[in-house]
Design an enzyme around this catalytic site. Structure first.
Site, PDB file in Angstrom:
ATOM      1  CD  GLU A  90      34.904  34.994  40.408  1.00 42.39           C
ATOM      2  OE1 GLU A  90      34.595  35.697  39.444  1.00 42.39           O
ATOM      3  OE2 GLU A  90      35.765  35.126  41.067  1.00 42.39           O
ATOM      4  CG  ASP A 110      45.352  33.638  41.178  1.00 41.82           C
ATOM      5  OD1 ASP A 110      44.447  33.948  40.148  1.00 41.82           O
ATOM      6  OD2 ASP A 110      46.566  33.815  40.995  1.00 41.82           O
ATOM      7  CG  ASP A 128      39.918  33.602  41.690  1.00 45.25           C
ATOM      8  OD1 ASP A 128      38.888  33.645  41.067  1.00 45.25           O
ATOM      9  OD2 ASP A 128      40.999  33.948  41.387  1.00 45.25           O
TER      10      ASP A 128
END
Length: 173
Positions: A72, A146, A12
């Site tokens: 991502e 996160d 992330d």
């Protein structure tokens, strides 16, 4: 159709805090090997912050020797272009670290991740966190968020690959 020992590094990306989750394939399903964050020092110049992220990720990659990196994708809202640009800096150094290790990189949109884990592409952070906790049979939701988000990216890849492998095996029967 799991391939034991294969490790997925879910990421992330973030300039202040990059979350990561290392998942390993097993006969019982995905196993979380480690989740954590790589932080950069906010009062340092951008180049030094990027270097901190690179150093931290190189350490994680050296410790866990992942087979693939799932990350991502950056999305840009016209309301926050500066945020998207800062995120792109973090993503760039993450991709560089993967290229240095010759790791394949698979990109997933937030909608793909949410839909795969919860059935809804519009799921909220809390739904994702609980899906991660449930899927991996954890006692608590990984903190900070996160970490849970990075694990969710890794789970998205894990299940996407599982689906392809199962389909392939069925066509070979």
């Amino acid at each position: 159709m799991a391939v034991p020992g294969i490790r997925v590094l879910g990421i992330d990306p973030g300039l202040n805090c990059t979350g990561y989750g290392v998942l390993e394939h097993s006969a019982r399903g995905p196993v979380l090997r480690e989740g954590g964050v790589v932080r950069s020092t906010s009062d340092l110049p951008l180049a030094e912050r990027i270097h901190e992220i690179a150093t931290g990720l190189r350490d994680v990659m050296a410790d866990f020797d992942p087979s693939v990196l799932a990350i991502e994708q950056v999305f840009s809202h016209t309301r926050n272009p500066k945020t998207a640009i800062l995120m792109a800096h973090a993503r760039g150094v993450i991709l560089l670290c993967a290229a240095e290790r010759k790791l394949p990189v698979i990109h997933y949109s937030a909608t793909q991740i949410k839909k795969l884990l919860t059935g809804s592409g519009r799921a909220g952070k809390e739904q994702i966190q609980h899906a991660v906790k449930h899927e991996l049979r954890l006692k608590a939701v990984p903190e900070p968020n996160d970490i849970a988000d990075a694990i969710a990216v890794g789970l998205c890849h894990y299940h996407s690959v599982q689906h392809v492998a199962t389909d392939l095996a069925q066509t070979m029967l």
